[in-house]
Enzyme design. Sequence first.
Site, PDB file in Angstrom:
ATOM      1  N   VAL A  46      46.035  39.054  43.200  1.00 29.66           N
ATOM      2  CA  VAL A  46      45.785  40.484  43.739  1.00 29.66           C
ATOM      3  C   VAL A  46      46.191  40.515  45.201  1.00 29.66           C
ATOM      4  CG1 VAL A  46      43.224  40.450  44.294  1.00 29.66           C
ATOM      5  CG2 VAL A  46      44.539  42.575  43.351  1.00 29.66           C
ATOM      6  N   CYS A  60      48.052  41.044  37.617  1.00 30.88           N
ATOM      7  CA  CYS A  60      47.284  40.643  38.828  1.00 30.88           C
ATOM      8  C   CYS A  60      45.791  40.151  38.614  1.00 30.88           C
ATOM      9  CB  CYS A  60      47.172  41.685  40.090  1.00 30.88           C
ATOM     10  SG  CYS A  60      48.728  42.168  40.787  1.00 30.88           S
ATOM     11  N   CYS A  61      45.304  38.941  38.884  1.00 30.33           N
ATOM     12  CA  CYS A  61      43.966  38.608  38.988  1.00 30.33           C
ATOM     13  C   CYS A  61      43.581  37.995  40.136  1.00 30.33           C
ATOM     14  CB  CYS A  61      44.032  37.701  37.774  1.00 30.33           C
ATOM     15  SG  CYS A  61      44.698  36.139  38.016  1.00 30.33           S
ATOM     16  N   ALA A  62      42.322  37.527  40.187  1.00 30.54           N
ATOM     17  CA  ALA A  62      41.715  36.919  41.283  1.00 30.54           C
ATOM     18  C   ALA A  62      42.324  35.896  42.010  1.00 30.54           C
ATOM     19  CB  ALA A  62      40.259  36.618  40.975  1.00 30.54           C
TER      20      ALA A  62
END
Length: 104
Positions: A39, A7-9
Site C-alpha cells: 500500500v 494492495c496489502c501491507a
Amino acid sequence: MKKIFLCCAAGMSTSMLVERMKQSAVSRDIAVEITAVPVSEFGQIVEEADVILLGPQVKFQLQSLATAAAPHGVPVAAIDMMQYGSMQGDKVLDHALSLLPQAQ
C-alpha cells in the site's frame, strides 16, 4: 489491457491470490494485468491502474485511498475477507471487473 492492482501491507500476502486471479482470467480468456503491491506504493500506481483492491489488512485505509484515487477516475474497493482468506481468485476477479466502467 486493464490493470488491476491488489494492495496489502507489504505486497507479499496477496501474491497467491494474484496467481489465482490470473489463472481465472486465462481460463476465461480475459485480458487483464494483475499485480500485488504494498500500500506504500499506492501513489506510484494510482495513475496507471484501472481498479485497485485492498487486502483486509489495509481495509481501514479505504476511504482515504478512494478519495486520493477519485481525481484519476480509479475505483478502489476492499477485497471480501472470506474470499481473500479462501483465495477465491475467480470471485475477486469478478469483483474487480464489476468495478470497471465497461465491465468485461
